[in-house]
Scaffold this motif. Structure first.
Motif, mmCIF file in Angstrom:
data_model
loop_
_atom_site.group_PDB
_atom_site.id
_atom_site.type_symbol
_atom_site.label_atom_id
_atom_site.label_comp_id
_atom_site.label_asym_id
_atom_site.label_seq_id
_atom_site.Cartn_x
_atom_site.Cartn_y
_atom_site.Cartn_z
ATOM 1 N N GLY A 1 -16.385 28.316 -32.840
ATOM 2 C CA GLY A 1 -15.510 28.884 -33.725
ATOM 3 C C GLY A 1 -14.711 30.353 -33.312
ATOM 4 O O GLY A 1 -13.868 30.538 -33.923
ATOM 5 N N GLU A 2 -15.239 30.748 -32.373
ATOM 6 C CA GLU A 2 -14.412 32.000 -31.679
ATOM 7 C C GLU A 2 -13.449 31.432 -30.584
ATOM 8 O O GLU A 2 -14.056 30.993 -29.725
ATOM 9 C CB GLU A 2 -15.548 32.948 -31.123
ATOM 10 N N VAL A 3 -12.307 32.040 -30.469
ATOM 11 C CA VAL A 3 -11.298 31.884 -29.312
ATOM 12 C C VAL A 3 -12.065 32.646 -28.215
ATOM 13 O O VAL A 3 -11.980 33.769 -28.321
ATOM 14 C CB VAL A 3 -9.915 32.007 -29.746
ATOM 15 N N VAL A 4 -12.206 32.065 -26.983
ATOM 16 C CA VAL A 4 -12.731 32.825 -26.026
ATOM 17 C C VAL A 4 -11.835 32.471 -24.851
ATOM 18 O O VAL A 4 -12.146 32.786 -23.619
ATOM 19 C CB VAL A 4 -14.237 32.463 -25.660
ATOM 20 N N GLY A 5 -10.775 31.535 -25.021
ATOM 21 C CA GLY A 5 -9.770 31.427 -23.854
ATOM 22 C C GLY A 5 -8.623 31.079 -24.543
ATOM 23 O O GLY A 5 -8.644 30.079 -25.444
ATOM 24 N N VAL A 6 -7.458 31.472 -23.972
ATOM 25 C CA VAL A 6 -6.087 31.006 -24.647
ATOM 26 C C VAL A 6 -5.040 30.653 -23.328
ATOM 27 O O VAL A 6 -5.068 31.156 -22.235
ATOM 28 C CB VAL A 6 -5.203 32.172 -24.977
ATOM 29 N N GLY A 7 -4.748 29.199 -23.353
ATOM 30 C CA GLY A 7 -4.115 28.604 -22.158
ATOM 31 C C GLY A 7 -2.573 28.827 -22.435
ATOM 32 O O GLY A 7 -1.976 29.434 -23.294
ATOM 33 N N VAL A 8 -1.839 28.077 -21.505
ATOM 34 C CA VAL A 8 -0.387 28.042 -21.208
ATOM 35 C C VAL A 8 0.094 26.734 -22.188
ATOM 36 O O VAL A 8 -0.282 25.894 -22.207
ATOM 37 C CB VAL A 8 0.138 27.702 -19.689
ATOM 38 N N GLY A 9 0.997 27.310 -23.057
ATOM 39 C CA GLY A 9 1.578 26.297 -24.140
ATOM 40 C C GLY A 9 2.960 26.018 -23.878
ATOM 41 O O GLY A 9 3.600 26.053 -22.947
ATOM 42 N N GLN A 10 3.446 25.181 -24.833
ATOM 43 C CA GLN A 10 4.726 24.441 -24.622
ATOM 44 C C GLN A 10 5.306 24.479 -25.986
ATOM 45 O O GLN A 10 4.696 23.926 -27.051
ATOM 46 C CB GLN A 10 4.598 23.066 -24.063
ATOM 47 N N GLY A 11 6.853 24.612 -26.262
ATOM 48 C CA GLY A 11 7.270 24.399 -27.267
ATOM 49 C C GLY A 11 8.469 23.470 -27.375
ATOM 50 O O GLY A 11 9.308 23.506 -26.133
ATOM 51 N N SER A 12 8.697 22.885 -28.106
ATOM 52 C CA SER A 12 9.998 21.896 -28.120
ATOM 53 C C SER A 12 10.686 21.609 -29.293
ATOM 54 O O SER A 12 10.201 21.780 -30.451
ATOM 55 C CB SER A 12 9.433 20.150 -27.743
ATOM 56 N N ARG A 13 11.818 21.256 -29.356
ATOM 57 C CA ARG A 13 12.757 20.700 -30.741
ATOM 58 C C ARG A 13 13.770 20.037 -30.266
ATOM 59 O O ARG A 13 14.258 20.093 -29.200
ATOM 60 C CB ARG A 13 13.280 22.099 -31.110
ATOM 61 N N GLY A 14 14.384 19.142 -31.349
ATOM 62 C CA GLY A 14 15.220 18.217 -30.903
ATOM 63 C C GLY A 14 15.650 17.387 -31.902
ATOM 64 O O GLY A 14 14.511 17.171 -32.833
ATOM 65 N N GLY A 15 16.798 17.030 -32.330
ATOM 66 C CA GLY A 15 17.273 16.244 -33.335
ATOM 67 C C GLY A 15 16.954 14.886 -33.113
ATOM 68 O O GLY A 15 16.909 14.412 -31.744
ATOM 69 N N GLY A 16 16.831 13.869 -34.034
ATOM 70 C CA GLY A 16 16.605 12.501 -33.662
ATOM 71 C C GLY A 16 15.442 12.333 -33.077
ATOM 72 O O GLY A 16 14.334 12.961 -33.590
ATOM 73 N N ALA A 17 15.080 11.002 -32.513
ATOM 74 C CA ALA A 17 13.877 10.679 -32.154
ATOM 75 C C ALA A 17 13.707 11.583 -30.603
ATOM 76 O O ALA A 17 14.599 11.639 -30.086
ATOM 77 C CB ALA A 17 13.785 9.284 -31.846
ATOM 78 N N GLY A 18 12.534 11.824 -30.285
ATOM 79 C CA GLY A 18 12.319 12.541 -28.921
ATOM 80 C C GLY A 18 11.002 12.810 -28.719
ATOM 81 O O GLY A 18 10.060 12.646 -29.449
ATOM 82 N N GLY A 19 10.739 13.493 -27.697
ATOM 83 C CA GLY A 19 9.333 14.067 -27.385
ATOM 84 C C GLY A 19 9.011 13.895 -25.834
ATOM 85 O O GLY A 19 9.990 13.737 -25.209
ATOM 86 N N ASP A 20 7.761 13.836 -25.679
ATOM 87 C CA ASP A 20 7.357 13.794 -24.227
ATOM 88 C C ASP A 20 7.382 12.325 -23.546
ATOM 89 O O ASP A 20 6.785 11.348 -24.261
ATOM 90 C CB ASP A 20 5.908 14.103 -23.999
ATOM 91 N N ALA A 21 8.324 12.034 -22.534
ATOM 92 C CA ALA A 21 8.320 10.723 -22.001
ATOM 93 C C ALA A 21 7.323 10.710 -21.052
ATOM 94 O O ALA A 21 6.594 9.279 -20.833
ATOM 95 C CB ALA A 21 9.706 10.550 -21.190
#
Length: 452
Positions: A191-211
């Motif tokens: 339950g303790e955070v012991v490592g933090v990795g590289v993240g990703q943020g996304s936004r978009g209208g309509g349908a979309g996401g990771d192809a």
């Protein structure tokens, strides 16, 4: 306006021009320094959330350029996640549990920090039912690249420095109007955070996401943002997780949290990532063997074992032991009117917690040897702040076992030392060979009692 600009604008408006101050290194460090606050539960709504929006928006924006990525996604007619072998798929829909409590806030640096305790539940948690119309879906599978470059599925163990666990994942939605997604890989230990990795943020209208699927590499133990760190880490079970959060486009309202866990992965070689400093005044572990016991015969036999016996070394060599390198006879046998009562707590200092955690499994015994003679002491540990002459910290109480080994009082001098303790490897007893321990007369650590 793109996502970068929108996030910056939201933070500036909410904080009245504080963006420049918030992204400064000194502010980020000060946020990180306040992470050791125990478990935090946040309820949505109220003045506290509104007041935190500026930190949230600008905090995310200060974080992403340091290694993560943010993007605007071009809308499409519909979204179908890419094929990911063996993936679990979570959809943010009516079947999800609903809770106003946000387990971790991916917007703020102080939550994306080592040493923070979190309660993350596998699957989907909806915080605001307006998110259901977005049709958010997360597909993910646990993988690991091993030393020869090949990839294995659903790893159960990992060698630090040789194996690289990751979660292969894709995040998408059917209607992205008004939402922002953030995805961050974390490494947890109970339950303790012991490592933090590289993240990703996304936004978009309509349908979309990771192809195509993205590889979110699991951070190493102690892979932490500057200014934050966990305590001393041991080999054992760790939990790689991938957290995706859906927020409103303004970053003011948490809509949903999706957690994918790789389950327990047994990590080996973690101790090598810990700081190497040995707290002052402690003995050092030279070798550990999986042998020993707490009958008199087993205790005395363990005191004879050497590294050359090759009985299965375990990790921990070079670490601090929870035994002082100088033991006072007054702590062993008492002083003043309490002479020969014995077992007085001997101070180990405030930083001995990791040593106690690793080598302080009870029952435990310390054996001090000189020539053919052996003195055996039962050992117990405690963290105390109520002793009249000693500062707060960790202590070990050593009580001589009179019917095992020498029946005489131990005299001042240098002694070979063995610590026999429980739980060295699962249920097995371990014997740690320590650097020599010096026994001194009286209680010189308490000048007030020098004459007693």
């Amino acid at each position: 306006m793109n996502l970068h600009d929108e996030l910056g604008r939201a933070g500036t408006e909410a904080t009245g021009g504080s963006a420049e101050r918030l992204v400064s290194g000194s502010v980020v460090e000060s946020l990180g320094a306040r992470v050791r606050r125990g478990r935090r539960q946040r309820a949505l709504g109220g003045a506290g959330v509104v007041a935190g929006v500026g930190v949230a928006a600008v905090g995310l924006w200060a974080w992403l350029p340091l290694g993560g990525s943010a993007r605007d996604v071009e809308p499409a007619a519909s979204y179908s996640p890419p094929a990911i072998s063996g993936a679990v798929q979570y959809e943010v829909d009516e079947s999800a549990r609903v809770s106003a409590e946000v387990p971790i806030d991916l917007r703020v640096p102080r939550d994306l920090a080592c040493g923070v305790d979190v309660e993350l539940e596998e699957g989907v948690t909806v915080h605001d039912e307006s998110v259901l119309s977005a049709g958010v879906v997360v597909s993910a599978a646990s993988r690991m690249q091993i030393d020869d470059g090949s990839v294995v599925d659903n790893p159960e163990s990992a060698w630090v420095g040789y194996d690289a666990p990751f979660i292969e994942a894709a995040v998408g939605w059917q209607d992205g109007a008004g939402i922002t997604t953030m995805t961050v890989p974390l490494l947890l230990r109970s339950g303790e955070v012991v490592g933090v990795g590289v993240g990703q943020g996304s936004r978009g209208g309509g349908a979309g996401g990771d192809a195509e699927a993205t590889q979110f590499w699991t951070p190493l133990p102690r892979d932490c943002p500057e200014g934050t760190e966990p305590g001393y880490l041991l080999d054992g079970d760790y939990q790689p997780v991938l957290v995706t959060q859906v927020w409103s486009a303004s970053l003011q309202d948490a809509l949903a949290t999706v957690v994918v866990s790789a389950g327990d992965v047994e990590y080996t070689g973690v101790q090598g990532l810990n700081p190497v400093e040995i707290p002052e005044g402690l003995a050092t572990v030279e070798v550990v063997t999986l042998v020993g016991g707490f009958t008199c015969d087993a205790t005395l036999d363990a005191a004879e074992v050497t590294a050359g016996d090759n009985l299965g070394d375990v990790a921990g060599v070079g670490a601090a032991a929870p035994i002082p390198d100088q033991i006072e006879t007054g702590r062993l046998y008492g002083y003043g009117d309490d002479a020969l009562v014995g077992g007085y707590p001997a101070p180990l200092g405030p930083d001995a917690g990791p040593a106690v955690e690793e080598f302080g499994g009870e029952p435990a015994r310390l054996v001090l040897s000189a020539g053919e003679d052996r003195w055996v002491f039962d050992a117990t540990w405690s963290e105390r702040d109520d002793l009249p002459y000693d500062d707060a910290g960790w202590f070990v109480a050593l009580s001589q076992v009179w019917d095992c080994g020498s029946p005489d009082l131990i005299e001042p001098g240098d002694y070979e030392a063995r610590l026999i303790y429980s739980g060295a490897d699962g249920d097995e007893v371990g014997t740690a060979t320590l650097t020599d321990v010096t026994v001194v007369s009286g209680v010189p650590s308490i000048p007030e009692l020098a004459g007693e």
